[in-house]
Design a protein around this motif. Sequence first.
Motif, short mmCIF file in Angstrom:
data_model
loop_
_atom_site.label_atom_id
_atom_site.label_comp_id
_atom_site.label_asym_id
_atom_site.label_seq_id
_atom_site.Cartn_x
_atom_site.Cartn_y
_atom_site.Cartn_z
N GLU A 43 0.80 -1.22 0.00
CA GLU A 43 0.00 0.00 0.00
C GLU A 43 0.84 1.28 0.00
OE1 GLU A 43 -3.30 0.05 -0.31
OE2 GLU A 43 -3.17 -2.13 -0.51
N ILE A 44 2.14 1.14 0.20
CA ILE A 44 2.98 2.33 0.26
C ILE A 44 3.18 2.88 -1.15
CG2 ILE A 44 5.20 3.28 0.99
CD1 ILE A 44 5.45 0.94 2.92
N ASP A 45 2.71 4.09 -1.41
CA ASP A 45 2.76 4.68 -2.75
C ASP A 45 3.63 5.93 -2.70
OD1 ASP A 45 2.36 5.58 -5.30
OD2 ASP A 45 0.32 6.30 -4.95
N PHE A 46 4.75 5.87 -3.40
CA PHE A 46 5.67 7.00 -3.42
C PHE A 46 5.51 7.86 -4.67
CE2 PHE A 46 7.55 3.79 -0.74
CZ PHE A 46 7.93 4.51 0.38
N SER A 47 4.68 7.41 -5.60
CA SER A 47 4.53 8.16 -6.85
C SER A 47 3.98 9.56 -6.60
CB SER A 47 3.63 7.39 -7.82
OG SER A 47 2.35 7.16 -7.25
N GLN A 48 3.07 9.70 -5.63
CA GLN A 48 2.47 11.00 -5.37
C GLN A 48 3.50 12.02 -4.91
OE1 GLN A 48 -0.76 11.69 -6.13
NE2 GLN A 48 -0.11 13.81 -5.80
N HIS A 49 4.53 11.56 -4.20
CA HIS A 49 5.59 12.47 -3.77
C HIS A 49 6.27 13.12 -4.97
CE1 HIS A 49 5.37 11.35 0.47
NE2 HIS A 49 5.34 10.09 0.11
N PHE A 50 6.55 12.31 -6.00
CA PHE A 50 7.18 12.85 -7.20
C PHE A 50 6.23 13.75 -7.98
CE2 PHE A 50 9.97 8.98 -6.77
CZ PHE A 50 11.15 9.68 -6.59
N ILE A 51 4.96 13.37 -8.02
CA ILE A 51 3.96 14.19 -8.71
C ILE A 51 3.86 15.56 -8.03
CG2 ILE A 51 1.50 14.41 -9.23
CD1 ILE A 51 1.48 11.31 -9.50
N ASP A 52 3.89 15.56 -6.71
CA ASP A 52 3.82 16.83 -5.97
C ASP A 52 5.03 17.72 -6.24
OD1 ASP A 52 1.44 15.99 -4.88
OD2 ASP A 52 2.31 15.32 -2.98
N MET A 53 6.17 17.10 -6.57
CA MET A 53 7.35 17.89 -6.93
C MET A 53 7.22 18.55 -8.29
SD MET A 53 10.47 15.37 -5.80
CE MET A 53 10.45 14.48 -4.24
N GLY A 54 6.30 18.02 -9.12
CA GLY A 54 6.13 18.55 -10.47
C GLY A 54 6.52 17.57 -11.56
N CYS A 55 6.82 16.32 -11.18
CA CYS A 55 7.20 15.30 -12.17
C CYS A 55 5.96 14.73 -12.86
CB CYS A 55 7.92 14.13 -11.51
SG CYS A 55 9.54 14.53 -10.89
N ARG A 56 6.18 14.27 -14.06
CA ARG A 56 5.19 13.44 -14.74
C ARG A 56 5.75 12.03 -14.80
NH1 ARG A 56 4.50 12.78 -20.27
NH2 ARG A 56 5.77 14.63 -20.66
N LEU A 57 4.97 11.05 -14.34
CA LEU A 57 5.43 9.67 -14.26
C LEU A 57 4.80 8.81 -15.34
CD1 LEU A 57 6.25 10.83 -11.46
CD2 LEU A 57 5.67 8.62 -10.48
N ILE A 58 5.62 7.96 -15.95
CA ILE A 58 5.15 7.02 -16.97
C ILE A 58 5.49 5.61 -16.51
CG2 ILE A 58 5.37 6.25 -19.36
CD1 ILE A 58 6.16 9.09 -20.12
N ASN A 59 4.47 4.77 -16.44
CA ASN A 59 4.69 3.40 -16.01
C ASN A 59 5.37 2.58 -17.10
OD1 ASN A 59 4.46 1.08 -14.32
ND2 ASN A 59 2.65 0.45 -15.48
N VAL A 60 6.45 1.90 -16.75
CA VAL A 60 7.16 1.02 -17.67
C VAL A 60 7.32 -0.33 -17.00
CG1 VAL A 60 9.30 0.61 -18.94
CG2 VAL A 60 8.43 2.95 -18.71
N GLU A 61 6.66 -1.34 -17.54
CA GLU A 61 6.76 -2.68 -16.96
C GLU A 61 8.17 -3.23 -17.17
OE1 GLU A 61 3.79 -5.32 -18.36
OE2 GLU A 61 2.11 -4.05 -17.73
N MET A 62 8.72 -3.83 -16.12
CA MET A 62 10.09 -4.32 -16.19
C MET A 62 10.26 -5.51 -15.24
SD MET A 62 13.62 -2.40 -15.06
CE MET A 62 13.47 -1.08 -16.24
N HIS A 63 10.96 -6.53 -15.72
CA HIS A 63 11.38 -7.64 -14.87
C HIS A 63 12.83 -7.35 -14.50
CE1 HIS A 63 7.81 -10.15 -15.87
NE2 HIS A 63 7.85 -9.42 -16.98
N ARG A 64 13.02 -6.81 -13.30
CA ARG A 64 14.33 -6.25 -12.96
C ARG A 64 15.46 -7.27 -13.02
NH1 ARG A 64 11.42 -3.63 -8.82
NH2 ARG A 64 12.34 -4.99 -7.24
N ARG A 65 15.20 -8.48 -12.57
CA ARG A 65 16.26 -9.48 -12.48
C ARG A 65 16.12 -10.59 -13.52
NH1 ARG A 65 19.09 -9.04 -7.69
NH2 ARG A 65 19.63 -11.25 -7.63
N GLY A 66 15.05 -10.55 -14.31
CA GLY A 66 14.82 -11.58 -15.31
C GLY A 66 15.53 -11.29 -16.62
N MET A 67 15.73 -12.34 -17.43
CA MET A 67 16.38 -12.18 -18.74
C MET A 67 15.62 -12.93 -19.82
SD MET A 67 18.80 -10.07 -18.54
CE MET A 67 19.51 -10.34 -20.17
N ASN A 68 14.31 -13.01 -19.70
CA ASN A 68 13.48 -13.60 -20.74
C ASN A 68 13.58 -12.72 -22.00
OD1 ASN A 68 10.99 -13.85 -22.41
ND2 ASN A 68 10.47 -15.41 -20.89
#
Length: 368
Positions: A43-68
Amino acid sequence: MKVVLITNNLFMFYKFRKELVRKLCGNCEVVMMLPLEDEVLGEIDFSQHFIDMGCRLINVEMHRRGMNPFHELKLILNYRQLLKQEKPDIVVTYSIKPNIYAGFLCSLMKIPYCANVTGLGTAFEKSVLAPFAVRLYRAAFRRVKTVFFENDSNRQFFISGRMITEEKTCLLPGAGVNLDEFGYAEFPRQETTKFVFVGRVMKEKGVEELFEAASRLQSEGAKTEVHIVGPLEDDYREKVQELADRKIIVYHGLQKDVRPFLKAANCLVLPSWHEGMANTILEASATGRPVIATNIPGCRESVVDGRTGFLTVPRDAVDLYRKMKLFMELPNAEQKEMGIFAREKMEHEFGKDKVVEKTVEAILRKGS
């Protein structure tokens, strides 16, 4: 100027780079491309903190440790589409996949870009993968403007491997530490010595060595507690539960704010195998806590052996046990003195403001 920041972890980027983002937002239009969903954070959402700074966020799906291959190709194509759509003036990347994939695309698309190498990672330790990783980095950094490094050993490794030329490098003292957020806390006086580990519970962080050292201390009846703060990785759930049930460790899971755990501890323990610059060391030291860490690049720069803590032999549980026992046997006054020296070192060398100013200056200068 439009700056696009590309990274792989929302929580970690907020924890260690929020001051940089806030500074950039005061000068530029800032767009962040990163995964916005993380199963660990719940439930911890940090995206709003960046939005409040003035950032625009774009979701990019990523498998951080996978190599498929299919997942990796999808990520590359997604980056390509977004870069064409956003038309940034400069791109700044963090972590291996953004550095390589986005770096290669920026080179092809003639977009100015900077990259951050925050550690060598496992790929360079495995003889089969290392030559491949070198070739990928050479291609990705072919037209890079600046590559930021967090320790000189990593920087020299990239230079000697002809992945980057020296004039394109910029050496930073890690991400720095916010000396106000992590203020000095009075050293605890208690009969039980409390050690704390802060980080991902994974093999490369040296948790196997820590578990073995903690088990040995308990078997000797030592008055000590070993607290673990951080998310579980590498299928350690059952192991951690077993150790907690046997009271060898106390597991607290992922915490939004680690400061109460640092303040309650006598010493931070980080037996990591490799680091860029260990941020948890900087935070603990700023709090006035001694540190026991491995004698590797990314740790040795921020720990003065015998003065602000102790350095141990990497991947050596016996040496880690000895250093933890040595610390326990020190008088409380000497432990406290170590913490005071650690705080002073952070103030002189690792202040967040200096790191942010140097980074922003390089980004804006190189991107203009």
